[in-house]
Design a protein around this motif. Structure first.
Motif, mmCIF file in Angstrom:
data_model
loop_
_atom_site.group_PDB
_atom_site.id
_atom_site.type_symbol
_atom_site.label_atom_id
_atom_site.label_comp_id
_atom_site.label_asym_id
_atom_site.label_seq_id
_atom_site.Cartn_x
_atom_site.Cartn_y
_atom_site.Cartn_z
ATOM 1 N N CYS B 27 -10.360 -1.288 2.147
ATOM 2 C CA CYS B 27 -10.678 -1.964 0.886
ATOM 3 C C CYS B 27 -9.440 -2.730 0.397
ATOM 4 C CB CYS B 27 -11.057 -0.949 -0.193
ATOM 5 S SG CYS B 27 -12.338 0.206 0.302
ATOM 6 N N PRO B 28 -9.627 -3.859 -0.216
ATOM 7 C CA PRO B 28 -8.470 -4.573 -0.786
ATOM 8 C C PRO B 28 -7.738 -3.659 -1.777
ATOM 9 C CG PRO B 28 -10.453 -5.933 -0.871
ATOM 10 C CD PRO B 28 -10.897 -4.574 -0.440
ATOM 11 N N GLY B 29 -6.437 -3.611 -1.654
ATOM 12 C CA GLY B 29 -5.653 -2.777 -2.566
ATOM 13 C C GLY B 29 -5.458 -1.356 -2.080
ATOM 14 N N CYS B 30 -6.018 -1.006 -0.919
ATOM 15 C CA CYS B 30 -5.879 0.350 -0.362
ATOM 16 C C CYS B 30 -4.429 0.605 0.028
ATOM 17 C CB CYS B 30 -6.776 0.495 0.864
ATOM 18 S SG CYS B 30 -6.564 2.075 1.727
ATOM 19 N N GLY B 31 -3.963 1.808 -0.264
ATOM 20 C CA GLY B 31 -2.594 2.171 0.079
ATOM 21 C C GLY B 31 -2.330 2.159 1.578
ATOM 22 N N TYR B 33 -2.760 -0.172 3.635
ATOM 23 C CA TYR B 33 -2.122 -1.429 4.071
ATOM 24 C C TYR B 33 -0.602 -1.279 4.104
ATOM 25 C CZ TYR B 33 -6.473 -4.107 3.781
ATOM 26 O OH TYR B 33 -7.735 -4.588 3.995
ATOM 27 N N ASN B 183 3.878 3.530 -2.333
ATOM 28 C CA ASN B 183 4.332 2.411 -3.152
ATOM 29 C C ASN B 183 5.852 2.273 -3.234
ATOM 30 O OD1 ASN B 183 4.496 4.703 -4.625
ATOM 31 N ND2 ASN B 183 3.546 3.891 -6.502
ATOM 32 N N ASN B 209 -2.837 5.930 -2.457
ATOM 33 C CA ASN B 209 -3.803 5.656 -3.517
ATOM 34 C C ASN B 209 -5.118 5.143 -2.934
ATOM 35 O OD1 ASN B 209 -4.500 5.454 -6.316
ATOM 36 N ND2 ASN B 209 -4.427 3.233 -6.050
ATOM 37 N N ILE B 211 -8.038 3.251 -4.006
ATOM 38 C CA ILE B 211 -8.295 2.399 -5.171
ATOM 39 C C ILE B 211 -9.748 2.468 -5.633
ATOM 40 C CG2 ILE B 211 -8.794 0.310 -3.822
ATOM 41 C CD1 ILE B 211 -7.017 -1.201 -5.901
ATOM 42 N N ASP B 215 -8.548 6.184 -7.955
ATOM 43 C CA ASP B 215 -7.457 5.263 -8.320
ATOM 44 C C ASP B 215 -6.492 5.932 -9.308
ATOM 45 O OD1 ASP B 215 -6.059 2.911 -8.225
ATOM 46 O OD2 ASP B 215 -7.253 1.916 -9.775
ATOM 47 N N LYS B 216 -5.227 5.650 -9.101
ATOM 48 C CA LYS B 216 -4.143 6.112 -9.991
ATOM 49 C C LYS B 216 -3.994 7.636 -10.009
ATOM 50 C CE LYS B 216 -4.125 2.062 -13.077
ATOM 51 N NZ LYS B 216 -4.787 1.198 -12.116
#
Lengths: 624, 343
Positions: B27-31, B33, B183, B209, B211, B215-216
Motif C-alpha cells: 500500500c502507498p505509505g507502507c513502512g 518500502y 522511520n 507502520n 498505514i 496507522d500510528k
C-alpha cells in the motif's frame, strides 16, 4: 510338522532321539517387552541366514517401552519362518511358541498351529502372574492347552541353577533366560551356536561377567534340550536353493537408509535428511546419523513440518532433500509437500505407514495412507508414489524415488509399511558397478533471461538452478506461477496451463518406469492385484493354490502413481481382479476410478497385523 | 544517536542491482518500502555479489519482500521460512540468507520454528517486521497487538496478552538480537549491517507502520514529537542516556530499570551501561522489559555474542566422520557386517 519329507532316526548314547527333515518351520518367541525377545529372535534369524535358509520375520512389539511386567499389553513377540525353498512371508501360525510368561501364552496362543509345540517358562506360572495375565485357572493344569504339545520348562529356575556360581545379581541372572530358551530352540532346529557366541562376545565385551553368563545360559539351554528327554525329536531344514550370489540379512528400514545413501551417491549429491522421531520410521534416522562419512546430514527437527521444510530448503540449495515420517506426521507435512509441488523442487517423503487413524496403533502395520498421499493436499497436486514390496526391495525403490524426484523435479512419496520396516529377510546384494548413475544437470547463465519454468520437452521438468549461480537470480514460491518466468500470476489461462503441465509431468513418469509383470497366466478367470508389503503372502498363497490345482495370476505394483503403462491392458485380460489390502479398499478405489470396466473386488483387513497366507487362499477359493 | 557505520563513499554495487523487475505492490505509505530500500542500499555496501543472497519468507505483507529483491528468493508457506532457510544453510555455507517474516507469520503460526532456529544458532538473518496487526488478511489483531486492541476480530477489544518478540529471542538464546524502526533509515541501515556481519542467527525486530489497519501504532514512541523522550539508542559500553537534552539516564533499582535525571545524580552513582557482549542473557532481557509508557524503549543491538553455529557444527561432524572413518565406501555400506555366499 508340515511338509515332512523324510524321517530318520539315529541311536543316541544318552537319550534316544530322532531327527526329522522338514521343509519349512515357523517359530514364535514371546515374552515381556523387557525379556529380550526381539534380541533372541534376531539371533535366531542371523543364524538361520548364515545357515542358508530363506526366511522372513515378523517382529511385533508394544508401543510402551516397559509396560508393567507380566501384563498383556507388555507382550512382545518375534516370529520367523525359515525354509528350504523361496519364501516371503513370516508364516501364518507357528509350529513352535516359546512363551516366557502367562501373558505371552495368552496373547500368542491363537498364533500356534494345532498340535504345535508350546514351550512355557513354568517357573513363572504362579498365582500373581496368572492373575495379571487374566488366566482364571492355570492353563498348564486344565484342558486349555489340550490341542497342543506342552513342554513345561522351568526356564527361570534352570537359568539360575546354570548361573549359580556367577558373580551376578538375581535380576541379571533372570535376564539371561532368553539365551537359555534360544539354546533350546537352536538344538531343536539343529542350528549352530557359533554366530550367537561370537555376537555375545562382541556385544558385551566390556562386561566379561555378562559374556560368561549369557554363554553359559545358551549352552545350558542347548544341553538341556540335547541331554534330557523333553525334546525327543530334532528337526533339520536344508539350505534353500537361493539364487547364487552374496547375501546379507536386512530389514526394510535398513534397506531404506542404505538405498537413499546410495541414491544420493549415484546422483553425486549430499543427502539431507530432515526428520522428527516417530514410530516406525525413527530407526532410519538412527541409521543415517551413523553414516555421516557418506556425506549424509541428518536434522532432527522441532516438528514434522520443520523436518519437511528443511528438506525442501536443501533441495532448493541443489542437494537431495529427504524427509521421513509415519501417517500422523504425513498429515502435518502436507502443506510443505504442496510447496514442493508448486515450486517444482525434488523431494522424497518416506511414509512408513502404521495403523491409524490419528495416533492409532503406532507399532502395528497398515496400508491406509495410499489415498492420503494421492489426494491429501489442497488444490490439484499430483505427486509420484512408489512402494517397496519386501524389506530388501526398499533399496531398489529408494533408488527409484531419488531418480524420479531429481529427474522430474517433483516430490515422490516412498510408501513403506511398519511390517516391511522391521521385518528381515535375506538380500541378494546388488552388483555395485551395475547401479546406474543418476544424471543431474544444474543450469548456468545463458544469453537470454533465465526462465525458471521453461520445461524439458520430454519430462516437462523445470531446470534445477542453484542459489549462488551468477546470472540466474530469480524468485520462486507457493503463489501461482507464470509459465516460463515463474513470476506471480493470477492469469486464468496461465493457471489452467500450469496445473495441466504439472499433471502431465507426473503422468509422463509412466514412460520411464518398468511395465508391470504377471506371475502366472496372462489372462484368465482371476488376477490378484497387490501393492507394497502384501507381496510375500500373495506370492505364497498363489504358489500353494497352484499345488492344489487352482491357477490364478498375480501382479504386484511398486509404482502407484503413475501406474505402469500396461496395467490397464493386463487387468482387461481377467474376468475378475481381487485386490487384497491392509485398508478398506484404497487401491480398489483407484482402480475402479481409473478403469471402470474392470471387475474388481477387495479383501480388506485393518487389524494392525499383516495378512496370513491362508486368508488370501480362502478368499481366492471363495470366488474361484 | 548512533550513526551508520558506513564511511564508504563509492559502493561496490549500485543499489539498482538489487532491485528486481517486479512491481512493488505494498500500500502507498507502507513502512515496508523503507525497509526494502534500506536493505537494497545496505547490501550494495558489501562486496558480496547478489547471486550469493537468498531471501526467504513466509506469508503476509512483509513476506512479499523476496519478489522485490533481485537476488535468489523463495516465498514459502505461512510461518515456515526459518525451516527452509535452515535446510538451505545446512547444505550451502556460502550464501547470505535472510528470512523476512512478520508478527503473525513469525510469532503466531511460525512461533515454534522461530524459537528452534534461534536456539540452534543457524547462521541466518531474521527480520521480524512488527506492525502489531494482520495486514494481508485485512485487519485482525496479531500476537503483538496490545490488550484491548479493537480490530475486526476483536470488536470488544483484544483479550490476548501480547508477546514480546525480543523476549522470545532472548529466551531462545539468540546470539544477535536487535530492534530498529522503519522511520529512521540510518539506524535501520546500521542494524542491518551489524546483523549481516554477525556469524550465527541474527534476529532483528523492526517497528513498522501499517498505514491501513494500524496507522500510528508506534507514534507514541517513535513519532517525531515523542522519540527523544521515549526512545533510547543502545551503544555498546556506554550508559543509556536519552532525552532531548540528553539529560536522562537509567539506573537499576531492585533489579528494575528506573529513569533518573542526570542532574539529580551524584558523580559516584552507577548508571546502566550497555554491554551487548554479555554472555549471560540477563542484561539483554532487562532491556526488553523497558516498554512504553513507563520507560523509554531501547533500539539498537541488544546482544551480539559468539557461539558455534548449527550448520558449522553439522559440517564439522561430517568432516570429522570422513576423517575418522574415511569417505564412505558403498560396498562396505551395502555389504554390512555379515554376508554369506550361495554357490
Amino acid at each position: 510338522m508340515d511338509r515332512k519329507s523324510t524321517f530318520e532316526t539315529e541311536a543316541e548314547e544318552r537319550v534316544r532321539k530322532s531327527k526329522a527333515l522338514v521343509s519349512a518351520i515357523t517359530v514364535r518367541f514371546a515374552g515381556d517387552s523387557g525379556d529380550g525377545i526381539q534380541l533372541a529372535g534376531d539371533q535366531f534369524a542371523d543364524t538361520t541366514a548364515v545357515m542358508g535358509n530363506d526366511f522372513a520375520t515378523l517382529p511385533d512389539f508394544p508401543a510402551e517401552i516397559r509396560a508393567p511386567v507380566g501384563t498383556l499389553p507388555g507382550v512382545s513377540s518375534f516370529q520367523i519362518q525359515f525354509s528350504d525353498s523361496i519364501i516371503f512371508s513370516p508364516g501364518d501360525l507357528a509350529d513352535v511358541l516359546i512363551a516366557m510368561n502367562p501373558a505371552a501364552l495368552k496373547v500368542n496362543l491363537a498364533q500356534v498351529k494345532k498340535k504345535g509345540l508350546i514351550v512355557v517358562n513354568g517357573s513363572v506360572f504362579n498365582e500373581p502372574n496368572l492373575k495379571k495375565a487374566g488366566w482364571k485357572t492355570n492353563p498348564l493344569e486344565d484342558a486349555t492347552l489340550r490341542d497342543f504339545q506342552i513342554l513345561n520348562v522351568p526356564l527361570s529356575a534352570l537359568t539360575q541353577t546354570a548361573l549359580k556360581d556367577q558373580p551376578l545379581k538375581l535380576s541379571e541372572v533372570e535376564r539371561c533366560k532368553n539365551f537359555f530358551a534360544l539354546g533350546m530352540v537352536f538344538w531343536l532346529y539343529s542350528r549352530s551356536r557359533d554366530h550367537t557366541v561370537e555376537w555375545i562376545k562382541k556385544k558385551f565385551a566390556k562386561r566379561p561377567e555378562i559374556v560368561n553368563a549369557n554363554l553359559r545360559a545358551l549352552e545350558a539351554g542347548y544341553n538341556y534340550a540335547d541331554m534330557t528327554e523333553v525334546m525327543p525329536v530334532q528337526y533339520e531344514v536344508k539350505q534353500a536353493a537361493l539364487e547364487p550370489g552374496t547375501y546379507r540379512k536386512i530389514t526394510g528400514n535398513e534397506a531404506t537408509a542404505i538405498g537413499f545413501i546410495t541414491g544420493a551417491r549415484l546422483a553425486n549429491k549430499t543427502m539431507f535428511y530432515g526428520s522428527y522421531p516417530i514410530t516406525p520410521a525413527s530407526n532410519i534416522l538412527h541409521d543415517l546419523a551413523r553414516h555421516k562419512n557418506y556425506n549424509v546430514k541428518t536434522f532432527q527437527a522441532e516438528d514434522e513440518i520443520a523436518a519437511c521444510g528443511a528438506a525442501i530448503g536443501a533441495s532448493f540449495g541443489g542437494e537431495l532433500g529427504v524427509t521421513a515420517t509415519s501417517g500422523p506426521g504425513l498429515c502435518l507435512k502436507a502443506e510443505s509437500v504442496n510447496l514442493a509441488v508448486m515450486a517444482e523442487l525434488p523431494l522424497v517423503v518416506i511414509d512408513v505407514q502404521r495403523a491409524g487413524p490419528s495416533t492409532g496403533m503406532p507399532t502395528k502395520t497398515e496400508q491406509a495412507d495410499l489415498l492420503q498421499v494421492m489426494f491429501g493436499r489442497n488444490g490439484e497436486s499430483p505427486i509420484a508414489v512408489v512402494a517397496p514390496k519386501t524389506p530388501s526391495d526398499c533399496f531398489q525403490m529408494a533408488l527409484e524415488a531419488v531418480r524420479i524426484a531429481l529427474k522430474y523435479m517433483t516430490p515422490v512419496v516412498f510408501l513403506s509399511e511398519g511390517n516391511i520396516a522391521n521385518a528381515a529377510e535375506p538380500w541378494k546384494l546388488p552388483e555395485l558397478d551395475r547401479l546406474p548413475k543418476i544424471e543431474v544437470n544444474h543450469p548456468s547463465a545463458g544469453k537470454g533471461p533465465f526462465l525458471p519454468y521453461a520445461r524439458h520437452p520430454e519430462t516437462l521438468a523445470r531446470p534445477w538452478e542453484v542459489p549462488g549461480t551468477r546470472g540466474l537470480e530469480h524468485r520462486i514460491g507457493g503463489l501461482a506461477k507464470a509459465d516460463l518466468t515463474g513470476n506471480v500470476s493470477y492469469d486464468p489461462e496461465n493457471n489452467q496451463r500450469m496445473v495441466e503441465f504439472r499433471a502431465r509431468k507426473i503422468a509422463r513418469i509412466a514412460n520411464d518406469i518398468p511395465e508391470a509383470t504377471i506371475d502366472g497366466p496372462e489372462s484368465g478367470r482371476l488376477l490378484i492385484l497387490g501393492w507394497g508389503g502384501t507381496y510375500g503372502v500373495i506370492y505364497e498363497a498363489v504358489r500353494n493354490l497352484k499345488r492344489e490345482g487352482i491357477t490364478v495370476s498375480h501382479v504386484h505394483l511398486n509404482y502407484l502413481n503413475p501406474f505402469p503403462k500396461n496395467l490397464e491392458k493386463i487387468l482387461g485380460q481377467f474376468e475378475h481382479v481381487l485386490i487384497p489390502e491392509l485398508n478398506m479398499g484404497q487401491l480398489l478405489f483407484l482402480i475402479r476410478a481409473r478403469y471402470p470396466k474392470v471387475n474388481a473386488s477387495g479383501l480388506n483387513k485393518v487389524q494392525g497385523q499383516p495378512f496370513q497366507t491362508k486368508e488370501i487362499e480362502e478368499k481366492i477359493k471363495s470366488i474361484w | 544517536m548512533v550513526g551508520p557505520a558506513d564511511s564508504v563513499t563509492k559502493l561496490p554495487h549500485p543499489r539498482q542491482d538489487f532491485i528486481s523487475d517486479q512491481q512493488v505492490r505494498w500500500c502507498p505509505g507502507c513502512g515496508d518500502y523503507a525497509i526494502l530500500a534500506t536493505m537494497q542500499r545496505t547490501l550494495a555496501k558489501f562486496s558480496i555479489p547478489k547471486e550469493k543472497y537468498v531471501f526467504i519468507s513466509g506469508i503476509g505483507c512483509s513476506s512479499r519482500f523476496p519478489y522485490y529483491m533481485n537476488t535468489y528468493g523463495f516465498h514459502t508457506i505461512h510461518g515456515r521460512a526459518p525451516t527452509i532457510a535452515t535446510g538451505l544453510r545446512c547444505v550451502n555455507p556460502d550464501l547470505s540468507i535472510w528470512v523476512v517474516t512478520g508478527d503473525g507469520d513469525g510469532l503466531s503460526i511460525g512461533g515454534n520454528h522461530l524459537i528452534h532456529c534461534m536456539r540452534r544458532n543457524v547462521n541466518i538473518n531474521i527480520l521480524l517486521v512488527n506492525n502489531r496487526i494482520y495486514g494481508l488478511t485485512k485487519g485482525q489483531y496479531s500476537p503483538t497487538s496490545t490488550m484491548g486492541k479493537v480490530t475486526k476480530s476483536t470488536p470488544e477489544g483484544s483479550i490476548d496478552y501480547p508477546i514480546n518478540a525480543l523476549c522470545i529471542a532472548i529466551a531462545s538464546e539468540a546470539t544477535f538480537i536487535a530492534r530498529t524502526l522503519d522511520n529512521v533509515p540510518s539506524h535501520m541501515a546500521y542494524v542491518l549491517e551489524r546483523a549481516a556481519q554477525h556469524k550465527g542467527v541474527s534476529f532483528v525486530e523492526i517497528y513498522q507502520n501499517c498505514i491501513i489497519f494500524n496507522d500510528k501504532e508506534f507514534d507514541p514512541v517513535t513519532g517525531r514529537d515523542s522519540r527523544d523522550e521515549r526512545m533510547v539508542y543502545l551503544e555498546h559500553g556506554k550508559p543509556l542516556i536519552f532525552g532531548k537534552k540528553k539529560d536522562k539516564a537509567i539506573r537499576i533499582k531492585r533489579l528494575r530499570p528506573k529513569v533518573f535525571n542526570l542532574a539529580d545524580l551524584g558523580p559516584n552513582e552507577e548508571l546502566l551501561v550497555h554491554n551487548e557482549q554479555d554472555p549471560e542473557p540477563n542484561h539483554a532481557y532487562l532491556l526488553t522489559q523497558m516498554e512504553y509508557p513507563d520507560l523509554p524503549v531501547p533500539f539498537g543491538v541488544f546482544r551480539d555474542i559468539e557461539r558455534p553455529t548449527y550448520d558449522g557444527m553439522m559440517d564439522q561432524q561430517v568432516r570429522d566422520a570422513i576423517k575418522k572413518k574415511g569417505k564412505g565406501d558403498l560396498k562396505e555400506l551395502i555389504y554390512g557386517r555379515e554376508t554369506w555366499t550361495v554357490q
